[in-house]
Scaffold this active site. Structure first.
Site, PDB file in Angstrom:
ATOM      1  N   ARG A 272      -9.992 -11.827   2.349  1.00  0.00           N
ATOM      2  CA  ARG A 272     -10.826 -12.928   1.849  1.00  0.00           C
ATOM      3  C   ARG A 272     -10.094 -14.263   1.984  1.00  0.00           C
ATOM      4  NH1 ARG A 272     -11.248 -10.131  -3.921  1.00  0.00           N
ATOM      5  NH2 ARG A 272     -11.106  -8.346  -2.529  1.00  0.00           N
TER       6      ARG A 272
ATOM      7  N   LYS B  59       0.851  -1.198   0.000  1.00  0.00           N
ATOM      8  CA  LYS B  59       0.000   0.000   0.000  1.00  0.00           C
ATOM      9  C   LYS B  59       0.889   1.250   0.000  1.00  0.00           C
ATOM     10  CE  LYS B  59      -4.006  -1.919   2.444  1.00  0.00           C
ATOM     11  NZ  LYS B  59      -5.001  -1.842   1.363  1.00  0.00           N
TER      12      LYS B  59
END
Ligand code: BES
Ligand code: MG
Ligand code: ZN
Length: 490
Positions: A345, A271
């Site tokens: 996920r 990020k």
């Protein structure tokens, strides 16, 4: 917070600060009139002078010379026709925050006429217990010594001590979730999440199983292990269980599964600055599950409740998982990693397989899963994904009662091919559009036929600025909804 239910009138209560609801109509309301009379007309004089019209959320603090009543906080609740019980929560939060600023240890609050008394008593208690929250563990200076921790409710429900006690337990659960989110990632590691779970289990007599790294390897939770591979901190899978007294094999079971990613750097899809600063909050789903499990005993629901939290960091190192890697999940499906930042996920996939295998009737998972969900719904609303209409409606009802915002989103099958991979059963990301939906479709692959719903709480879990009873930083979002869900009709 100590809560006293005052059965007398607003005209008799003695307090350093009394919060009074003011209607935004021509009449300011009977409660205002009664307190105004007690102050010899001072309130109406000053409200007129300051042009205080009772607009929703507006406040005016008035000092009084009245015996037993030093200050009145006028709180605008808007037009009588639009009056909601939730505005009592904001009023209580405003009263406590004013009291804190003035180092007053007690406040009183009048419940407005025309709202459900039980709901209003719950909201007043919540507003006080949640609105006074501060995270000061790491302040060495400017720590406030005295906090307002006494609330007197005037004109609320009578014989509501049990209700108040339950509400305070729920608020303690919310505040625990906030503490976990606000704590720095050097402290709040997967190990710390597991230790917190053990503490909750000891305090409330829950069953607690913790999978450490070796146990995860033995079990085959390869996706959780892959995400954690770049980290020196070991991953954990936390499993807490509440069993009602006399539970047997016919007792219904529900599982709450929360993403416990204690710092999301993104892995090799690192990020950038601007996206990474708040990523200690990526365990907010897990924190909400632990918060709800902390309070569950006080609600004594007649269902078995499982709290499952997969917990890991998502970092970079020579051992980290790579783009293009393929791993087999706990249910044997192969997953090609096309973005290491779509890690939530992955850890949830193994946790959902684990949960589904227990044979529970219902699963709800909570995760700060996608920025796309924030793009869709803004910062205050969680996305609700489910193919089970009845369960989705139960969650919507629970959120409504809890005063939290959720909005149903489509689990559109048409997008499922976006997850197709030429060399594995699926990829872990789709294409750009519909990112919150493809994330939900990915999770769906791991719940079998179990009734399941997914809440993407990326927006509401963390807040840029304080608002009503919700502080800046960790909000504790979803704890109240989960408690309503498990104690209501499923
Ligand atoms: N933890 C983030 C999602 C997130 C973003 C939470 C902003 C709170 C605020 C998640 O792990 C993530 O990185 N998601 C990616 C998915 C993408 C790579 C498909 C995202 O949303 O960009
Ligand atoms: Mg990520
Ligand atoms: Zn994440």
């Amino acid at each position: 917070m100590n809560v006293i239910l005052h059965s007398g009138l607003a005209s008799s209560v003695e307090t350093p600060l009394l919060a009074v609801p003011v209607l935004g109509d021509d009449s300011r309301g009977a409660i205002f009139d009664a307190v105004d009379e007690r102050t010899g007309g001072r309130l109406s004089r000053i409200a007129d002078e300051e042009q205080f019209k009772g607009k929703g959320g507006k406040t005016l603090l008035v000092h009084c010379d009245t015996p037993g009543l030093s200050r009145v906080l006028l709180y605008g609740v808007g037009k009588e026709a639009d009056l909601k019980a939730t505005s009592v929560r904001a009023m209580a939060a405003a009263a406590v925050s004013q009291a804190n600023k003035r180092h007053l240890s007690a406040v009183a609050l009048c419940i407005p006429d025309g709202v459900d008394k039980e709901a209003a008593t719950v909201f007043a208690t919540q507003g006080a217990a949640l609105g006074g929250y501060r995270f000061e563990d790491f302040l060495t200076q400017n720590v406030e010594e005295l906090a307002c921790n006494n609330l007197c409710i005037v004109g609320g429900a009578s014989d509501a001590e049990g209700l108040v006690e339950r509400t305070l337990a729920a608020a303690a659960g919310v505040n625990l979730a906030r503490d976990l989110v606000n704590g720095p990632p050097v402290q709040v590691t997967p190990t710390y999440m597991a230790e917190t779970a053990k503490k909750i289990a000891d305090e409330s007599g829950l069953e607690c199983t913790i999978f450490d790294k070796a146990a995860l390897e033995r079990a085959g939770m390869n996706l959780l292990l892959a995400v954690s591979a770049g980290s020196d901190e070991e991953p954990r899978l936390i499993h807490l269980t509440y069993r009602p007294e006399g539970a047997d094999e016919n007792t219904p079971q529900i599982a709450l599964v929360g993403k416990g990613l204690t710092f999301d750097a993104g892995g090799y899809n690192l990020k950038p600055s601007g996206s990474i600063e708040d990523m200690k909050m990526d365990m907010a789903g897990g924190a909400a599950v632990l918060g709800a499990m902390k309070a569950v005993k006080a609600f004594a629901p007649n269902v078995i409740v499982h709290g499952v939290v997969p917990s890991s960091e998502n970092l970079v190192s020579g051992g980290a998982y790579k783009v293009g890697d393929i791993f087999h999940s706990l249910n044997g499906k192969s997953v090609q990693i096309m973005n290491t930042d779509a890690e939530g996920r992955l850890i949830l996939a193994d946790a959902l397989c684990y949960t589904e295998r227990m044979g529970v009737e219902r699963i709800v998972d909570l995760a700060t899963l996608t920025g796309a969900c924030m793009v869709a719904l803004g910062p205050h609303t969680a996305g609700l994904f489910s193919d089970h209409d009845d369960f989705a409606k139960s969650i919507e009802r629970a959120a409504d009662k809890a005063g939290e915002n959720v909005w149903r989103m489509p689990l559109q099958k048409k997008l499922r091919p976006m997850l197709d991979s030429p060399i594995a059963d699926m990829k872990n990301v789709g294409q750009r559009w519909g990112g919150a939906i493809t994330a939900g479709l990915f999770l769906q692959e791991f719940v079998g036929d179990t009734t399941w719903a997914h809440l993407d709480i990326a927006g509401p879990a963390y807040s840029d600025k304080a608002d009503e009873h919700v502080p800046k930083g960790g909000t504790g979002f979803a704890v109240l909804t989960l408690l309503e869900l498990i104690s209501g009709e499923l």
